[in-house]
Structures are given as structure tokens and as C-alpha cells.
Design a protein around this motif. Structure first.
Motif, PDB file in Angstrom:
ATOM      1  N   ARG A 109      -8.756   0.428  -1.415  1.00 21.24           N
ATOM      2  CA  ARG A 109     -10.187   0.729  -2.444  1.00 21.24           C
ATOM      3  C   ARG A 109     -11.145   0.465  -1.014  1.00 21.24           C
ATOM      4  NH1 ARG A 109      -9.392  -3.088  -7.032  1.00 21.24           N
ATOM      5  NH2 ARG A 109     -11.100  -4.311  -5.300  1.00 21.24           N
ATOM      6  N   ASP A 110     -11.140   0.609   0.225  1.00 24.13           N
ATOM      7  CA  ASP A 110     -12.122  -0.115   1.274  1.00 24.13           C
ATOM      8  C   ASP A 110     -11.837   1.360   2.081  1.00 24.13           C
ATOM      9  OD1 ASP A 110     -12.997  -0.044   4.261  1.00 24.13           O
ATOM     10  OD2 ASP A 110     -12.995  -2.649   4.273  1.00 24.13           O
ATOM     11  N   PRO A 111     -12.738   2.422   2.302  1.00 22.25           N
ATOM     12  CA  PRO A 111     -12.307   3.373   2.636  1.00 22.25           C
ATOM     13  C   PRO A 111     -12.051   3.522   4.650  1.00 22.25           C
ATOM     14  CG  PRO A 111     -14.074   3.638   2.620  1.00 22.25           C
ATOM     15  CD  PRO A 111     -13.837   2.666   1.445  1.00 22.25           C
ATOM     16  N   GLN A 112     -12.297   1.938   4.774  1.00 17.84           N
ATOM     17  CA  GLN A 112     -12.524   1.101   6.112  1.00 17.84           C
ATOM     18  C   GLN A 112     -10.794   0.749   6.651  1.00 17.84           C
ATOM     19  OE1 GLN A 112     -14.213   2.710   8.340  1.00 17.84           O
ATOM     20  NE2 GLN A 112     -15.973   3.062   7.681  1.00 17.84           N
ATOM     21  N   ARG A 168      -6.589   1.164   6.404  1.00 12.82           N
ATOM     22  CA  ARG A 168      -5.317   1.956   6.339  1.00 12.82           C
ATOM     23  C   ARG A 168      -3.616   0.934   6.847  1.00 12.82           C
ATOM     24  NH1 ARG A 168      -8.838   4.883   6.359  1.00 12.82           N
ATOM     25  NH2 ARG A 168      -9.353   6.871   7.389  1.00 12.82           N
ATOM     26  N   GLN A 199     -10.494   8.953  14.410  1.00 11.48           N
ATOM     27  CA  GLN A 199     -12.062   9.185  13.114  1.00 11.48           C
ATOM     28  C   GLN A 199     -12.616   8.439  14.447  1.00 11.48           C
ATOM     29  OE1 GLN A 199     -12.229   8.381  10.475  1.00 11.48           O
ATOM     30  NE2 GLN A 199     -10.024   8.983   9.856  1.00 11.48           N
TER      31      GLN A 199
END
Length: 150
Positions: A48-51, A53, A114
Motif C-alpha cells: 500500500r506504500d508507494p515509496q 518496492r 525515481q
């Protein structure tokens, strides 16, 4: 390494990931591969955390490596975002094959995509082979880390 795929981890990959985390002297003391409950909860938070991977390397439908990459925006270094590599593991059958290098190179390229200005990682002081590995890949020892167990 043409037969290797690096992709986002799925919940189905958790047993293999946790087994790799537990497959060394340090991990054997702190991981519990027989109870995936805490790992499942953590995986849900990560996805759920876009930061975050959480990646796996897959060969012939088998997870053979993993790492976690975290992006941390900050004010220091003129507002730079940094990438932190954690939990790098290569399956015992694959060690020495170059897979670790491929995983780290993937993470560095993802950090560039990024627009991170720095990639950092930590390694337990007892992992001297890992230290040499990271230095061969261009990482420089630069800090002393501290932990506080809660």
C-alpha cells in the motif's frame, strides 16, 4: 541471466522470501518461516506504500532472490530523495552466480528512474563477505549505524 525476471513480489512469494531471510546465521535467530502471519501483515503495508518496492528475482517459476527498496524524500542534500536497499537475499543454490549483482544493479537503476540522488544500504558488521561485495559494486563505507531495539 537471460532466464531471470525481476518483478514485484506477490503474497504467493512470501514463503520463499521468508525462507531466504531465515537462511543464514543472523536470519535463523530472528525470522520465523513457520508462521507467516507477521510477514503477511507487513507485506500488506508494503504494497500500500508507494515509496516501497519489494522485488523478487524469479528463474523457472522459482523465487531465487529478493530485496526491498525504499524511497525516502528529505530536506538534506538540497531536498534529495534517497533510496535504501534492505533485505537482500539470494537463494543458497544461486550464490556466486552473479544474481546478487543483478539485483543490486536493478535497484540502483530503479533509484535513478525515481530521480534519487543517493542509494544507501546497511549491512551487519559480521557480514564481511557482503561488505566486499557491496564495495565491488561501488558502494563506499561511510557511516556508523546505530539501532535501538523496541
Amino acid at each position: 541471466m537471460n532466464d531471470l525476471e525481476i518483478r514485484p513480489a506477490s503474497a504467493d512469494d512470501l514463503p520463499e522470501i521468508v525462507a531466504m531471510l531465515a537462511d543464514d546465521p543472523l536470519g535463523a535467530r530472528r525470522e520465523s518461516p513457520h508462521d507467516l502471519t507477521p510477514y503477511t501483515a507487513a507485506f500488506e503495508l508494503l504494497t500500500r506504500d508507494p515509496q516501497q518496492r519489494l522485488a523478487v528475482a524469479v528463474r523457472e517459476n522459482r523465487v531465487v532472490g529478493t530485496l526491498q527498496l525504499t524511497f525516502v524524500p528529505g530536506l538534506s542534500r538540497r531536498g534529495a530523495t534517497r533510496a535504501i536497499i534492505e533485505g537482500v537475499r539470494v537463494h543458497a543454490d544461486e550464490r556466486g552466480s552473479g544474481l546478487g549483482t543483478v539485483l543490486i544493479e536493478w535497484a540502483v537503476e530503479e533509484a535513478r528512474r525515481q530521480e534519487c540522488l543517493l542509494v544507501q544500504l546497511t549491512s551487519d558488521v559480521s557480514r564481511t563477505d557482503a561488505h566486499r561485495f557491496y564495495e565491488r559494486l561501488g558502494f563506499e563505507p561511510s557511516h556508523i549505524g546505530f539501532k535501538l531495539q523496541l
